[in-house]
Design a protein around this motif. Structure first.
Motif, PDB file in Angstrom:
ATOM      1  N   GLU A  33      40.740  44.292  58.893  1.00 52.31           N
ATOM      2  CA  GLU A  33      40.565  43.456  57.720  1.00 52.31           C
ATOM      3  C   GLU A  33      40.910  41.996  58.050  1.00 52.31           C
ATOM      4  O   GLU A  33      40.185  41.076  57.674  1.00 52.31           O
ATOM      5  CB  GLU A  33      41.477  43.989  56.604  1.00 52.31           C
ATOM      6  CG  GLU A  33      41.165  43.487  55.221  1.00 52.31           C
ATOM      7  CD  GLU A  33      39.759  43.805  54.741  1.00 52.31           C
ATOM      8  OE1 GLU A  33      39.354  44.970  54.801  1.00 52.31           O
ATOM      9  OE2 GLU A  33      39.087  42.866  54.295  1.00 52.31           O
ATOM     10  N   GLU A  63      36.711  38.868  40.813  1.00 51.64           N
ATOM     11  CA  GLU A  63      37.573  38.495  41.937  1.00 51.64           C
ATOM     12  C   GLU A  63      37.730  36.981  42.012  1.00 51.64           C
ATOM     13  O   GLU A  63      38.797  36.466  42.296  1.00 51.64           O
ATOM     14  CB  GLU A  63      36.977  38.994  43.256  1.00 51.64           C
ATOM     15  CG  GLU A  63      37.230  40.466  43.493  1.00 51.64           C
ATOM     16  CD  GLU A  63      36.818  40.903  44.887  1.00 51.64           C
ATOM     17  OE1 GLU A  63      36.196  40.088  45.602  1.00 51.64           O
ATOM     18  OE2 GLU A  63      37.105  42.040  45.251  1.00 51.64           O
ATOM     19  N   ARG A 120      34.671  36.315  48.621  1.00 54.28           N
ATOM     20  CA  ARG A 120      35.996  36.100  48.048  1.00 54.28           C
ATOM     21  C   ARG A 120      36.412  34.640  48.162  1.00 54.28           C
ATOM     22  O   ARG A 120      36.902  34.038  47.224  1.00 54.28           O
ATOM     23  CB  ARG A 120      36.970  36.974  48.855  1.00 54.28           C
ATOM     24  CG  ARG A 120      38.251  37.316  48.196  1.00 54.28           C
ATOM     25  CD  ARG A 120      38.978  38.374  49.031  1.00 54.28           C
ATOM     26  NE  ARG A 120      38.417  39.702  48.886  1.00 54.28           N
ATOM     27  CZ  ARG A 120      38.202  40.554  49.889  1.00 54.28           C
ATOM     28  NH1 ARG A 120      38.470  40.197  51.151  1.00 54.28           N
ATOM     29  NH2 ARG A 120      37.705  41.738  49.665  1.00 54.28           N
ATOM     30  N   TRP A 148      34.755  38.900  52.543  1.00 56.44           N
ATOM     31  CA  TRP A 148      35.620  37.722  52.696  1.00 56.44           C
ATOM     32  C   TRP A 148      34.859  36.451  52.365  1.00 56.44           C
ATOM     33  O   TRP A 148      35.391  35.532  51.751  1.00 56.44           O
ATOM     34  CB  TRP A 148      36.220  37.651  54.103  1.00 56.44           C
ATOM     35  CG  TRP A 148      37.466  38.464  54.213  1.00 56.44           C
ATOM     36  CD1 TRP A 148      37.629  39.658  54.834  1.00 56.44           C
ATOM     37  CD2 TRP A 148      38.744  38.138  53.633  1.00 56.44           C
ATOM     38  NE1 TRP A 148      38.917  40.108  54.680  1.00 56.44           N
ATOM     39  CE2 TRP A 148      39.621  39.189  53.954  1.00 56.44           C
ATOM     40  CE3 TRP A 148      39.226  37.072  52.879  1.00 56.44           C
ATOM     41  CZ2 TRP A 148      40.959  39.202  53.544  1.00 56.44           C
ATOM     42  CZ3 TRP A 148      40.546  37.065  52.472  1.00 56.44           C
ATOM     43  CH2 TRP A 148      41.404  38.137  52.807  1.00 56.44           C
ATOM     44  N   SER A 170      41.843  42.277  44.852  1.00 59.47           N
ATOM     45  CA  SER A 170      41.086  43.518  44.657  1.00 59.47           C
ATOM     46  C   SER A 170      41.795  44.513  43.746  1.00 59.47           C
ATOM     47  O   SER A 170      41.325  45.626  43.568  1.00 59.47           O
ATOM     48  CB  SER A 170      40.792  44.206  45.995  1.00 59.47           C
ATOM     49  OG  SER A 170      40.889  43.336  47.049  1.00 59.47           O
ATOM     50  N   LEU A 189      46.479  38.291  49.945  1.00 56.93           N
ATOM     51  CA  LEU A 189      45.499  37.697  49.032  1.00 56.93           C
ATOM     52  C   LEU A 189      44.447  38.734  48.657  1.00 56.93           C
ATOM     53  O   LEU A 189      44.073  38.900  47.500  1.00 56.93           O
ATOM     54  CB  LEU A 189      44.851  36.496  49.720  1.00 56.93           C
ATOM     55  CG  LEU A 189      43.926  35.636  48.877  1.00 56.93           C
ATOM     56  CD1 LEU A 189      44.703  34.951  47.773  1.00 56.93           C
ATOM     57  CD2 LEU A 189      43.234  34.586  49.743  1.00 56.93           C
ATOM     58  N   LYS A 190      43.973  39.471  49.669  1.00 56.78           N
ATOM     59  CA  LYS A 190      42.948  40.469  49.400  1.00 56.78           C
ATOM     60  C   LYS A 190      43.488  41.573  48.485  1.00 56.78           C
ATOM     61  O   LYS A 190      42.817  41.970  47.537  1.00 56.78           O
ATOM     62  CB  LYS A 190      42.462  41.087  50.712  1.00 56.78           C
ATOM     63  CG  LYS A 190      41.241  41.945  50.479  1.00 56.78           C
ATOM     64  CD  LYS A 190      41.131  43.103  51.421  1.00 56.78           C
ATOM     65  CE  LYS A 190      40.173  44.124  50.838  1.00 56.78           C
ATOM     66  NZ  LYS A 190      40.361  45.435  51.423  1.00 56.78           N
TER      67      LYS A 190
END
Lengths: 192, 232
Positions: free
Chosen positions: B14, A132, B53, B50, A191, A186-187
């Protein structure tokens, strides 16, 4: 450098840092010294990026390592990779100082998330995160420049919604809405 | 997902997790989100994800070495070390200076000798040094490597206001690797990043960069000094 080689190095470093943190938790000052030597320049960069003031960043860095010494025993149970845990402590400390400087109420300590126990820390998680991380830059590049810039400003410079709104000349709610969508995009991208 | 479709409940969660990880929430909203961490494991996991990330963004920052005094202050705040001159030199001799100290010293020396000379002991770590100085002679920086630990001392000169000196590791056949930005004064100790191997062929360079270091990851300013690592 080959990706696999890079992963191996990352894994070695991760294990080393984990061991240093565990030994620090047991009050091992030598391990704490080694942890400082291995990570202080990076954490100093994090607090300096947010505070943009050398003397204040240096004080924040001291606070950060005092917290690391005192909080090391809680590290094992939180499920974060060692560098993320350290960076999160540094970033939160710098943001607390930044918000205090603006004499606004401190924002919620996101650090709380790193002090509660993880439910299911899995070995696969580490590999997934390494992948990631490599994708993060690519995915940021896929966002519009303003949006990617806002994500960076928030993370690396501690910008608040009020700061972004002022910068963009838009109401806070508008800015918040597009930043939330940018983060979700973005996530999704990272992912995939 | 277009900009006007409302977020689903899952997306809302989220986004909230991201905002908490980023420190964007305040007031009652922040309190509620923090409280939720201890009751909602899925939400807590989303916040941690998060954090993982986004930490990649911080890992991309050029390291900035902190002055050695920062380390000393941390030791003092944790009670790990006395402040310089905090011990009264006129105080009575400490135990290790008396006869017991001599015996203890002898055992300590014997133990060190045993470690040094026993066949299984690791070889003493190879040391290297590099003396960096500008042609004009207005700056000098010394780097000393023992094993993977590098100590860098600012001996004279300092970067101009709004500029920083960045240290680069040059090895044959590879691109320069940034070791970070020097403190403006004093000295500092750092561990050599993995992947870099100290050897006679390696060189260290200093370049003049905007404050905080090169924005590109490559040297952008003039190189002010280059030196070879030499055996110590």
């Amino acid at each position: 450098m080959q990706a696999r080689e890079f992963d191996a190095l990352t894994d070695t470093r991760r294990t080393e840092l984990e061991q240093l943190i565990s030994r620090t938790a047991l009050g091992d000052r030598e391990a704490f010294d080694a942890l400082y030597a291995a990570t202080s320049a990076k954490l100093h960069a994090v607090v300096l990026s947010i505070l943009k003031d050398r003397p204040e960043a240096e004080e924040a860095l001291q606070d950060v390592y005092v917290r690391i010494w005192k909080g090391a025993s809680r590290y094992a149970s939180n499920g974060l990779s060692p560098m993320t845990w350290l960076i999160t402590i540094a970033r939160n400390r710098a943001i607390d100082r930044l918000r205090a400087r603006a004499s606004r109420p401190a924002t919620a300590p996101a650090e709380a998330a790193s002090t509660i126990a993880a439910t299911a820390p899995t070995p696969e998680a580490a590999t997934i995160h390494a992948q990631e991380r490599r994708l993060l830059d690519e995915c940021l590049a896929q966002l519009a420049d303003t949006q990617a810039g806002a994500v960076r400003a928030v993370y690396l410079e501690g910008a608040s919604y009020a700061d972004l709104a002022q910068q963009e000349g838009k109401p806070i709610n508008t800015v918040r809405s597009w930043l939330r969508r940018s983060l979700l995009r973005l996530k999704d991208c990272v992912s995939q | 997902m277009t900009d006007d479709t409302p977020l689903t409940a899952q997306q809302e969660d989220e986004a909230l997790a991201a905002e908490l990880a980023l420190g964007l929430l305040d007031g009652p909203e922040a309190e509620a989100a923090v409280a939720r961490l201890s009751t909602d494991p899925e939400f807590a996991a989303a916040v941690r994800e998060w954090q993982e990330r986004l930490a990649g963004l911080a890992e991309g920052l050029t390291p900035v070495m902190a002055p050695a005094r920062a380390r000393q202050y941390i030791r003092e705040r944790l009670g790990h070390a006395d402040a310089p001159l905090a011990t009264d030199p006129t105080e009575g001799a400490s135990w290790w200076r008396g006869p017991i100290g001599v015996i203890a010293g002898f055992f300590a020396a014997a133990a060190i000798a045993f470690v040094l000379f026993s066949p299984d002991a690791p070889l003493p770590q190879q040391g290297y040094r590099a003396e960096l100085a500008s042609d004009a002679g207005d700056m000098a920086v010394e780097a000393i490597l023992r094993g993977r630990e590098m100590r860098i001392a600012m001996q004279s000169g300092s970067p101009a206001e709004g500029r920083d000196w960045e240290v680069w590791w040059l090895a044959e056949g590879s691109d320069p690797v940034s070791l970070g930005v020097l403190p403006r004064e004093g000295d500092m100790t750092m561990m050599l990043p993995e992947g870099l191997e100290p050897s006679q062929g390696a060189r260290i360079a200093l370049s003049d960069e905007p404050e905080g270091g090169s924005p590109t990851g490559q040297a952008t300013g003039p190189v002010i000094a280059v030196a070879n690592l030499t055996d110590m």
